[in-house]
Scaffold this active site. Structure first.
Site, PDB file in Angstrom:
ATOM      1  N   HIS A  20       0.878  -1.238  -0.033  1.00 32.07           N
ATOM      2  CA  HIS A  20       0.050  -0.006   0.000  1.00 32.07           C
ATOM      3  C   HIS A  20       0.801   1.130   0.091  1.00 32.07           C
ATOM      4  O   HIS A  20       1.657   1.409   0.792  1.00 32.07           O
ATOM      5  CB  HIS A  20      -1.035   0.079   1.300  1.00 32.07           C
ATOM      6  CG  HIS A  20      -1.903   1.186   1.239  1.00 32.07           C
ATOM      7  ND1 HIS A  20      -2.313   1.520   2.499  1.00 32.07           N
ATOM      8  CD2 HIS A  20      -2.539   1.802   0.393  1.00 32.07           C
ATOM      9  CE1 HIS A  20      -3.128   2.470   2.245  1.00 32.07           C
ATOM     10  NE2 HIS A  20      -3.445   2.642   0.864  1.00 32.07           N
ATOM     11  N   TYR A 118       5.071  11.662 -23.448  1.00 30.54           N
ATOM     12  CA  TYR A 118       4.391  11.918 -22.391  1.00 30.54           C
ATOM     13  C   TYR A 118       3.631  10.727 -21.866  1.00 30.54           C
ATOM     14  O   TYR A 118       2.688  10.801 -21.091  1.00 30.54           O
ATOM     15  CB  TYR A 118       3.700  13.131 -22.458  1.00 30.54           C
ATOM     16  CG  TYR A 118       4.445  14.215 -22.735  1.00 30.54           C
ATOM     17  CD1 TYR A 118       5.431  14.754 -21.324  1.00 30.54           C
ATOM     18  CD2 TYR A 118       4.483  15.108 -23.821  1.00 30.54           C
ATOM     19  CE1 TYR A 118       6.036  15.821 -21.547  1.00 30.54           C
ATOM     20  CE2 TYR A 118       5.443  16.272 -23.880  1.00 30.54           C
ATOM     21  CZ  TYR A 118       6.124  16.521 -23.050  1.00 30.54           C
ATOM     22  OH  TYR A 118       7.034  17.536 -23.243  1.00 30.54           O
ATOM     23  N   ALA A 119       3.728   9.424 -22.510  1.00 23.05           N
ATOM     24  CA  ALA A 119       3.137   8.357 -22.211  1.00 23.05           C
ATOM     25  C   ALA A 119       3.711   7.774 -21.050  1.00 23.05           C
ATOM     26  O   ALA A 119       4.281   6.554 -20.743  1.00 23.05           O
ATOM     27  CB  ALA A 119       3.077   7.187 -23.290  1.00 23.05           C
TER      28      ALA A 119
END
Length: 129
Positions: A20, A118-119
């Site tokens: 987490h 920008y991927a």
């Protein structure tokens, strides 16, 4: 041998170690990768595998509570922007330079062969309960 899901042994093992709040950067072939995070490089050729394929595969396996991407994706790569908006909950957009700084805190980097700008997205792991 696994029947389905992510078959790459290094990637499957790295995903099993996440907890987490851990960060997972899914990036294109040109994103600078800082020293520190574990890297699983899936890039084979320009465009292979694509950002969309890898992101979809990861989202099928992980619980994600949010993500961060570069605001520049909205104009420079509308396809990636649409995919991120549709698939990543609580998506935050920041300048690309800030995203690059944030990647230093990632636990895992998954590099794709994506060749469109920008991927990139920094996913934040959640919990299933």
């Amino acid at each position: 041998m696994k029947r389905a899901g992510i078959l790459n042994r290094r990637l499957a093992g790295a995903l099993a170690e996440l907890g987490h709040g851990d960060g997972v950067l899914v990036c294109d072939a040109g994103m600078p990768i800082p020293d520190g995070p574990r890297v699983v490089d899936l890039a084979f050729r320009a465009g292979v595998p694509s950002f969309a394929e890898v992101l979809d595969g990861l989202l099928d396996e992980l619980v994600i509570e949010g993500g961060t991407a570069a605001v520049e994706v909205t104009e420079a790569n509308p396809d990636a922007a649409g995919l991120l908006a549709a698939r990543v909950p609580d998506l935050r957009l920041v300048p690309h330079e800030e995203l690059k700084r944030l990647t230093a805190g990632a636990r895992l980097v998954v590099r794709t062969g994506e060749a469109r700008p920008y991927a990139n997205v920094l996913l934040r792991c959640g919990v299933f309960f």
